[in-house]
Design an enzyme around this catalytic site. Structure first.
Site, mmCIF file in Angstrom:
data_model
loop_
_atom_site.group_PDB
_atom_site.id
_atom_site.type_symbol
_atom_site.label_atom_id
_atom_site.label_comp_id
_atom_site.label_asym_id
_atom_site.label_seq_id
_atom_site.Cartn_x
_atom_site.Cartn_y
_atom_site.Cartn_z
ATOM 1 N N CYS A 55 5.129 12.529 -6.732
ATOM 2 C CA CYS A 55 4.429 11.177 -7.225
ATOM 3 C C CYS A 55 4.314 11.500 -8.565
ATOM 4 O O CYS A 55 3.339 12.209 -8.805
ATOM 5 C CB CYS A 55 3.529 10.823 -6.373
ATOM 6 S SG CYS A 55 2.259 9.750 -6.932
ATOM 7 N N CYS A 89 0.715 10.393 -9.746
ATOM 8 C CA CYS A 89 -0.444 11.363 -9.278
ATOM 9 C C CYS A 89 -0.423 12.576 -9.965
ATOM 10 O O CYS A 89 -1.736 13.031 -10.171
ATOM 11 C CB CYS A 89 -0.432 11.635 -7.554
ATOM 12 S SG CYS A 89 0.275 10.450 -6.815
ATOM 13 N N ASP A 90 0.801 13.085 -10.212
ATOM 14 C CA ASP A 90 0.548 14.459 -10.656
ATOM 15 C C ASP A 90 1.045 15.015 -11.937
ATOM 16 O O ASP A 90 0.833 15.877 -12.560
ATOM 17 C CB ASP A 90 1.363 15.404 -9.779
ATOM 18 C CG ASP A 90 1.017 15.227 -8.145
ATOM 19 O OD1 ASP A 90 -0.176 15.369 -8.224
ATOM 20 O OD2 ASP A 90 1.702 15.525 -7.275
#
Ligand code: NAP
Length: 326
Positions: A137, A140-141
């Site tokens: 993701c 997200c990261d």
């Protein structure tokens, strides 16, 4: 004839942000939903270390901590958690019936929040390296890869979107794709071709993820046409080879889209009245914790309205979320 088995007003399947938000709303408005979850509760967020984009946490929050807090909040409003594997469902008539291991559960509304699982490369090491250089993701990261070299595996819409997103942070993004043309829709593909911070390795697969004690140091690449192999140094590997909605249990009983996602309309309604779907099991596009939580809230409100409108000839007497036949 009366039956000793209770009929629950609401059963929720899944303990990610969608399921737990549905439980918080249902518990608060009507009381005591049953939430059924597997042996590793919490969903995909439990595999993420820091969640930076969930509103309300200016310093970010650990994925597992966020999920534990949601669980405590759901508990506070009377959610009963049941651990087990749902092995069979029958949605042909109400009350709906489902079996958790061998135990039968019946309910008037069902909220399906079983999520989706990212497809992995099958190298065996990927899951253990989540949060240490392997990610599924970019939203997200990606932030953690500022000025670093990263690799995106895949050639579909998700891979190109992840690659473009990662150029906001990374020094360079290399897309590794097993064929010599992208699967992505042309309008999205154009964005990677137009971006000079994205490089390509065509006809190439990742055959190994290279690590030291701190995490990922690179990948071993294999060119499928020439057979040549090389070590490629990078700090992050983003695997974007598709997701698999966890919907197999409902096949033939609910309408799916072509990729197996449960089809919803008017919010979270499925093709069976009284069955609602929330989160990634019905969302091939956004797949964020906050959108999952949002649809979990919608499903709870829609289930509540559905229960309010149920004709009284159901011959049921309901108290605290549990109904018995008269
Ligand atoms: P996808 O379309 O299934 O693409 C998966 C990609 O990964 C393909 O390029 C595939 O290669 C590659 N792949 C699959 N298994 C692999 C393996 N074991 N090793 C190496 N490569 C592998 O998945 P997606 O990109 O996640 O998209 C899923 C759906 O969501 C699609 O319908 C897509 O259009 C939609 N979506 C839309 C948007 C948007 O409209 N903005 C954004 C994201 C997703 P091959 O090409 O060789 O098969």
């Amino acid at each position: 004839m009366s039956s000793p088995d209770p009929i629950y007003e609401s059963i929720i399947l899944g303990s990610g942000p969608a399921g737990l938000t549905a439980a918080i709303y249902t518990g608060r408005s009507r009381c005591c939903p049953i939430l059924i979850h597997g042996h590793q509760p919490g969903g995909q967020l439990t595999t993420t270390t820091a969640v930076d984009n969930y509103p309300g946490f200016p310093q970010g929050v650990d994925g597992p901590e966020l999920m534990e807090n949601m669980r405590l909040q759901a508990e506070r409003f009377g959610t009963q958690f049941v651990e087990g594997k749902v092995t069979r469902v029958e949605l042909g008539e109400r009350p709906f019936r489902l079996w958790v291991d061998d135990q039968l559960y019946r309910c008037l509304t069902l909220i399906i929040a079983t999520g989706a699982s990212p497809r992995l490369l099958g190298l065996g090491t990927e899951e253990a390296l989540y949060g240490h250089g392997v990610s599924v993701c970019a939203t997200c990261d990606g932030f953690f890869y500022r000025d670093k070299e990263v690799v995106v595996v895949g050639g579909g819409d998700t891979a190109v979107e992840e690659a473009v997103f990662l150029t906001r942070f990374a020094k360079r993004v290399t897309m590794v794709h097993r064929r010599d043309e992208l699967r992505a829709t042309p309008v999205l593909a154009q964005r990677v071709f137009a971006n000079d911070r994205i490089a390509f390795r065509w006809d190439t697969v990742v055959s190994e993820i290279l690590t030291d004690q701190a995490g990922v140091t690179g990948v071993r690449l294999k060119n499928l046409k020439t057979g040549e192999e090389e070590n490629f140094a990078c700090a992050g590997v983003f695997i974007a080879i598709g997701h698999q909605p966890n919907s197999a249990l409902f096949k033939g009983q609910l309408d799916f889209d072509k990729d197996g996602y449960i089809q919803t309309r008017n919010g979270t309604e499925t093709s069976v009245p009284g069955v609602f779907a929330a989160g990634d099991v019905q969302d091939p596009i956004f797949r964020q914790a906050i959108t999952a939580a949002g649809t979990g809230c919608m499903a709870a409100i829609q289930a509540e309205r559905f229960l309010d409108d149920l004709p009284s000839e159901a011959q049921l007497s309901c108290q605290k979320g549990i109904c018995t036949e008269q």
